[in-house]
Design a protein around this motif. Structure first.
Motif, PDB file in Angstrom:
ATOM      1  N   SER A  12      -0.803   9.292   3.288  1.00  0.00           N
ATOM      2  CA  SER A  12      -0.908   7.953   3.884  1.00  0.00           C
ATOM      3  C   SER A  12      -1.178   6.898   2.814  1.00  0.00           C
ATOM      4  CB  SER A  12      -2.023   7.939   4.934  1.00  0.00           C
ATOM      5  OG  SER A  12      -1.750   8.838   5.979  1.00  0.00           O
ATOM      6  N   SER A  13      -2.064   7.223   1.855  1.00  0.00           N
ATOM      7  CA  SER A  13      -2.345   6.290   0.761  1.00  0.00           C
ATOM      8  C   SER A  13      -1.116   6.071  -0.097  1.00  0.00           C
ATOM      9  CB  SER A  13      -3.502   6.820  -0.095  1.00  0.00           C
ATOM     10  OG  SER A  13      -4.668   6.989   0.671  1.00  0.00           O
ATOM     11  N   LEU A  14      -0.379   7.146  -0.384  1.00  0.00           N
ATOM     12  CA  LEU A  14       0.826   7.016  -1.203  1.00  0.00           C
ATOM     13  C   LEU A  14       1.880   6.154  -0.507  1.00  0.00           C
ATOM     14  CD1 LEU A  14       1.317  10.599  -2.680  1.00  0.00           C
ATOM     15  CD2 LEU A  14       0.776   8.502  -3.925  1.00  0.00           C
ATOM     16  N   GLY A  15       2.038   6.345   0.805  1.00  0.00           N
ATOM     17  CA  GLY A  15       2.995   5.523   1.537  1.00  0.00           C
ATOM     18  C   GLY A  15       2.649   4.046   1.447  1.00  0.00           C
ATOM     19  N   LEU A  16       1.367   3.743   1.518  1.00  0.00           N
ATOM     20  CA  LEU A  16       0.914   2.357   1.391  1.00  0.00           C
ATOM     21  C   LEU A  16       1.208   1.816  -0.001  1.00  0.00           C
ATOM     22  CD1 LEU A  16      -0.648  -0.073   2.509  1.00  0.00           C
ATOM     23  CD2 LEU A  16      -2.755   1.070   1.811  1.00  0.00           C
ATOM     24  N   TYR A  17       0.931   2.582  -1.036  1.00  0.00           N
ATOM     25  CA  TYR A  17       1.145   2.111  -2.409  1.00  0.00           C
ATOM     26  C   TYR A  17       2.628   1.930  -2.720  1.00  0.00           C
ATOM     27  CZ  TYR A  17      -3.775   2.959  -3.465  1.00  0.00           C
ATOM     28  OH  TYR A  17      -5.147   2.904  -3.492  1.00  0.00           O
ATOM     29  N   TYR A  18       3.471   2.823  -2.225  1.00  0.00           N
ATOM     30  CA  TYR A  18       4.902   2.668  -2.471  1.00  0.00           C
ATOM     31  C   TYR A  18       5.448   1.422  -1.772  1.00  0.00           C
ATOM     32  CZ  TYR A  18       6.012   6.890  -5.105  1.00  0.00           C
ATOM     33  OH  TYR A  18       6.124   7.825  -6.106  1.00  0.00           O
TER      34      TYR A  18
END
Length: 559
Positions: A151-157
């Motif tokens: 979920s954090s990676l999706g936000l950062y991308y």
């Protein structure tokens, strides 16, 4: 190629890059990516990866939650055991962000991305070999931790996909994408189950995880600035906090199924959870560099934010529990609800997009107020349901609720995050901990509250209906005879036909009691949503009045 060369190449693959940032490109805080300018093609790639990773994170739990009956039969579990699968996912997911933030700050984004996405791939693969209850529990709990990283990676991308001036809009979209996974899971689950039963669900999840790993490995996030982040007391606090959250989640997830007063472990869990949480907060309250800033979390502004957001999560459980539960009671299942979930999915996407487009940092409370207001109207309309209600009668109201669920989430996140950043980057971890409790445990609390109320009202309505059934009433007698006549071709004995007619009448009474109970649940949701709307309206009016009073006093002093 020698072993040393292979080791060196693997190390370079996993290691965070060294990067010289321009002043405007520096990360907002250690652990978050930098903000360099990207060409259009790379931004499109970042956006596609964000959607892929976000949906992968959301579908991990949605596929299980949407198909509990199928998994229950396939794994040979009873209703209480199958309820543990989504519950343990939340138990592990709600707490792990406390450590993930510091992991990114100390080791960087590249190791974080590859390690946790790789872990998610391994755990999803392990699902294919799960055949008993305890192994399923372990895998689901581990998946909850890995999905938090996704979920954090999706936000950062997504933050890299949009220009810097739209960075807050990117946050809204990035946090909203995983929320679209639940209707999507219900939409295509029947086709997956038709292929090879429950294993196909896990194969699909594994495919998404492998695609996510390949995408993350192929296109790096800009590196972050790193610093020494972990302290020994962090792990003490995390252990206490995670234990408390796990116990609270277990109580909320299983309480209405095993029933609150019938299972002694519920009481013991609460007895254990309260001192664990109190000990964690006491330690943090007296630390110089706390993991959870208790003083800031106890401020009036944050307490009001927590109350409003928690109430919003509770009333939004109307869709996942009450509406779907009503249609299931009336004999409809995922196979027959394709158009229904298609509309919900579209409304969820519209909510994400419109929330980002209309975002106003100065008016972050307004989208939340609009969302709960729409839920109040929609739930009150749903309260008119009868045993003849079918999915098409709920298209409009459930579309409004799906829209509200994604429309409010991004502004609510930004409301707390902007206030945390004003106090300093160290407050972000405190806010993420609070937001995780509200979002995950709040959803469990909503389902627990509505489910408990539905059971209570069903018993009350059933008792009222049975009391009103008089065997001497001609209408009742006619209904009993009609029920017996319906099975007359297969049952020749008149006494058995009469008993079967009574059983059919009892089934109809139970169905009607359940429908009335769901109508009561809809009314409860409408009342709670309306009360939250009025509370928000009061806060906004009070703030406006105070601003005018301050301006008037300033003018009088200036004169």
């Amino acid at each position: 190629m020698t072993a040393a060369a292979l080791f060196g190449r693997a190390r370079r693959f996993l290691t965070e890059e060294d990067w010289t940032f321009a002043p405007h490109e520096r990360p907002a805080m250690p652990g978050s990516p930098g903000s360099p300018d990207h060409p259009t093609r790379r931004r499109i790639a970042y956006g596609a990866i964000s959607i892929l990773v976000g949906l992968t994170a959301g579908l991990g739990n949605a596929l299980v939650s949407a198909n509990t009956y199928t998994l229950q039969g396939a794994l040979g579990l009873d209703p209480a055991e199958i309820a543990w699968l989504p519950t343990v996912y939340v138990m592990s997911n709600v707490s792990i962000n406390l450590l993930l933030i510091k992991f990114r700050q100390q080791f960087g984004l590249r190791p974080f991305a590859l390690l946790f996405v790789g872990l998610y791939v391994a755990l999803t693969c392990a699902h294919l070999f799960v055949h008993d209850f305890w192994s399923a529990i372990v895998v689901r709990a581990s998946s909850g931790m890995a999905a938090a990283a996704l979920s954090s990676l999706g936000l950062y991308y997504m933050m890299q996909a949009l220009p810097a001036k739209w960075r807050l809009k990117a946050v809204v979209v990035g946090i909203g994408v995983p929320q679209c996974a639940t209707p999507l899971a219900r939409l295509f689950s029947p086709e997956l189950l038709a292929m090879s039963q429950w294993r196909t669900l896990y194969l699909f999840e594994l495919g998404l995880a492998l695609l996510s790993f390949a995408a993350v490995a192929a296109l790096r996030l800009p590196p972050t600035t790193r610093q020494r982040a972990f302290e020994p007391l962090d792990f003490v606090t995390f252990t206490l906090y995670a234990g408390a959250m796990a116990l609270f989640s277990a109580v909320l997830g299983l309480g209405r199924i095993v029933w609150w007063t019938n299972a002694a472990w519920i009481g013991w869990s609460l007895i254990g959870a309260i001192p664990l949480l109190a000990a964690a907060l006491w330690i943090e309250h007296h630390r110089v560099n706390p993991l959870i800033n208790t003083r800031w979390l106890a401020s009036a502004d944050i307490v009001r934010f927590a109350i409003v957001t928690l109430m919003a999560r509770i009333v939004l459980a109307e869709q996942s529990y009450a509406a779907v539960g009503l249609l299931t009671t009336l004999g409809q299942n995922n196979d027959q609800l394709g158009p229904f979930f298609t509309i919900i999915f579209i409304a969820s996407v519209v909510g994400v997009v419109l929330s980002a487009v209309t975002l106003d940092v100065e008016r972050l409370a307004h989208p939340v107020m609009l969302a709960v207001g729409l839920v109040a109207v929609a739930a009150w309309m749903d309260a008119q349901s009868t045993s003849l209600t079918r999915a098409p009668e709920l298209y409009v109201t459930q579309a409004l609720i799906a829209f509200s669920a994604t429309f409010f989430l991004g502004p609510a996140l930004l409301f707390g995050m902007t206030r945390a950043l004003k106090e300093g980057a160290g407050h972000i971890i405190s806010f993420i901990a609070l937001f995780g409790i509200i979002n995950s445990v709040g959803s469990l609390a909503g389902t627990a509250l509505l489910g408990t109320y539905q059971v209570v009202r069903e018993k009350a309505n059933s008792a009222a209906i049975v009391d009103a059934v008089d065997p001497t009433n001609p209408l009742v007698t006619q209904r009993l005879q009609a029920g017996g006549a319906a099975v007359g071709r297969v049952i020749g004995d008149p006494g058995l036909r009469s008993a079967e007619g009574g059983a059919l009448l009892s089934q109809a009474a139970t169905r009607e009691a359940n429908v009335l109970a769901y109508d009561d649940v809809f009314r409860l949701v409408a009342v709670l949503a309306a009360a939250t709307f009025l509370y928000l309206l009061f806060l906004l009016l009070r703030r406006t009045w105070r601003a005018r009073q301050a301006a008037r006093q300033a003018m009088e002093q200036g004169a």
